[in-house]
Design a protein around this motif. Structure first.
Motif, PDB file in Angstrom:
ATOM      1  N   GLU A 200       1.188  -1.161   0.137  1.00  0.00           N
ATOM      2  CA  GLU A 200       0.363  -0.074  -0.011  1.00  0.00           C
ATOM      3  C   GLU A 200       0.707   1.299   0.039  1.00  0.00           C
ATOM      4  OE1 GLU A 200      -3.222   0.717   2.891  1.00  0.00           O
ATOM      5  OE2 GLU A 200      -3.755   2.478   1.842  1.00  0.00           O
TER       6      GLU A 200
ATOM      7  N   GLY B 174       1.334   5.265   0.973  1.00  0.00           N
ATOM      8  CA  GLY B 174       0.480   5.925   1.418  1.00  0.00           C
ATOM      9  C   GLY B 174      -0.171   5.233   2.779  1.00  0.00           C
TER      10      GLY B 174
ATOM     11  N   ASP C  82       4.459   5.151   4.220  1.00  0.00           N
ATOM     12  CA  ASP C  82       4.288   6.307   3.716  1.00  0.00           C
ATOM     13  C   ASP C  82       5.219   7.226   4.200  1.00  0.00           C
ATOM     14  OD1 ASP C  82       1.143   7.128   5.309  1.00  0.00           O
ATOM     15  OD2 ASP C  82       3.025   8.189   5.794  1.00  0.00           O
TER      16      ASP C  82
HETATM   17  C1  LIG Z   1      -5.389  10.457   3.133  1.00  0.00           C
HETATM   18  S1  LIG Z   1      -3.908   9.358   3.690  1.00  0.00           S
HETATM   19  C2  LIG Z   1      -4.924   7.578   3.645  1.00  0.00           C
HETATM   20  C3  LIG Z   1      -4.362   6.867   5.163  1.00  0.00           C
HETATM   21  C4  LIG Z   1      -4.356   5.127   4.625  1.00  0.00           C
HETATM   22  N1  LIG Z   1      -4.178   4.581   2.715  1.00  0.00           N
HETATM   23  C5  LIG Z   1      -5.416   5.751   4.573  1.00  0.00           C
HETATM   24  O1  LIG Z   1      -6.323   4.766   3.615  1.00  0.00           O
HETATM   25  O2  LIG Z   1      -7.094   5.803   5.557  1.00  0.00           O
HETATM   26  C6  LIG Z   1      -2.662  10.012   2.876  1.00  0.00           C
HETATM   27  C7  LIG Z   1      -1.202   9.257   2.859  1.00  0.00           C
HETATM   28  O3  LIG Z   1      -0.540   9.248   2.605  1.00  0.00           O
HETATM   29  C8  LIG Z   1       1.140   9.848   2.819  1.00  0.00           C
HETATM   30  N2  LIG Z   1       1.812   9.649   1.307  1.00  0.00           N
HETATM   31  C9  LIG Z   1       1.493  11.080   0.483  1.00  0.00           C
HETATM   32  N3  LIG Z   1       1.887  11.572  -0.553  1.00  0.00           N
HETATM   33  C10 LIG Z   1       2.908  10.287   0.262  1.00  0.00           C
HETATM   34  C11 LIG Z   1       4.494  10.545  -1.299  1.00  0.00           C
HETATM   35  N4  LIG Z   1       4.620  10.810  -1.882  1.00  0.00           N
HETATM   36  N5  LIG Z   1       5.382   8.971  -0.428  1.00  0.00           N
HETATM   37  C12 LIG Z   1       4.758   8.331   1.091  1.00  0.00           C
HETATM   38  N6  LIG Z   1       3.289   8.678   1.664  1.00  0.00           N
HETATM   39  C13 LIG Z   1       2.435   9.640   0.749  1.00  0.00           C
HETATM   40  C14 LIG Z   1       0.488  10.326   3.795  1.00  0.00           C
HETATM   41  O4  LIG Z   1       1.721  10.481   4.985  1.00  0.00           O
HETATM   42  C15 LIG Z   1      -0.642  10.083   3.956  1.00  0.00           C
HETATM   43  O5  LIG Z   1      -0.413   8.905   5.820  1.00  0.00           O
END
Ligand SMILES: C[S@@+](CC[C@H](N)C(=O)[O-])C[C@H]1O[C@@H](n2cnc3c(N)ncnc32)[C@H](O)[C@@H]1O
Length: 225
Positions: free
Chosen positions: A28, A30, A51
């Motif tokens: 997954e 993020g 993440d």
């Molecule tokens: C909207 S949250 C979704 C979290 C989880 N997938 C959910 O469905 O509840 C987005 C997550 O993606 C991470 N994120 C956003 N852009 C990212 C990147 N380029 N690389 C790694 N993590 C990223 C953020 O830190 C955050 O934890």
């Protein structure tokens, strides 16, 4: 701040398990605090996540004391895991947090590299047409109480396909604001970017309950192989 996203975790898990039955390896992008990852791990999947937020991964660890999910800090648009997965997932508009077309392409190339033969890539994002035509910032009052007001504003730079969302809390003290920037892509554009990286659209629905994707759909769940 999730334009046109309903948090339908049960339907999400049901569709993912149908698309890729356990046991299987899942990545997954993020992963956040494990809303999707933890139920998948409980159903017998080997789940790995990336993440960029240490705070999110700390919360994930708190929710997963037995370490059923493996996660690393990193940027899924630039960093691979060196492993292959049967299912790669990116939900809740997180793909659009890659704020340039080049970053989105880099992310899709990493999907191709990490997808096992007959593997599937599932992405959930909003359909940007209503936002793309915004002439002025849109304002939504999220909460109107006696002591506090919460406001969301969304503005768009059409030339860059960028959406800037600002969440503001006014409670009598210094206003608190958080900003979120996304680079949206239209569904057909996403398909072309995916094709350029060797991925082909297999299926598109309007949500995780398999509603048809139509001209009225506000979001889509797309599956690439
Ligand atoms: C909207 S949250 C979704 C979290 C989880 N997938 C959910 O469905 O509840 C987005 C997550 O993606 C991470 N994120 C956003 N852009 C990212 C990147 N380029 N690389 C790694 N993590 C990223 C953020 O830190 C955050 O934890």
């Amino acid at each position: 701040m999730y334009p046109h996203i309903e948090i339908d975790t049960e339907a999400t898990i049901a569709l993912l398990t149908e698309l890729c039955p356990a046991p299987a390896r899942v990545l997954e992008f993020g992963i956040g605090t494990g809303r999707i990852a933890l139920p998948l791990a409980a159903r017998g999947y080997e789940v790995y996540g990336i993440d960029g937020s240490p705070a999110m991964l700390t919360k994930l660890k708190e929710k997963d004391p037995d370490g059923r999910v493996s996660a690393e800090i990193g940027d899924f648009t630039t960093q691979g895991t060196g492993r292959e997965f049967d299912l790669i997932v990116v939900v809740l508009n997180t793909f659009f947090s890659a704020v340039t077309k080049e970053r989105q392409l880099s992310c899709l190339k990493l999907v191709r590299e990490q997808l096992a033969p007959r593997g599937r890539f599932v992405v959930e994002v909003f359909e940007p047409t209503p936002f793309h035509s915004l002439e002025r910032p849109s304002l939504t009052v999220r909460h109107l109480g006696c002591n506090a007001i919460m406001l969301d504003t969304i503005s768009v730079d059409r030339s860059m396909q960028l959406m800037v969302g600002v969440h503001t809390i006014l409670d009598g003290g210094v206003p608190e604001t958080t900003q979120h920037v996304m680079r949206y892509a239209f569904p057909n554009e996403l398909d072309l970017l995916a094709e350029a990286c060797g991925l082909r659209l297999e299926q598109r629905w309007g949500d995780f309950s398999k509603q048809a994707f139509t001209a009225a759909s506000q979001r889509h769940v797309s599956v690439y192989v």
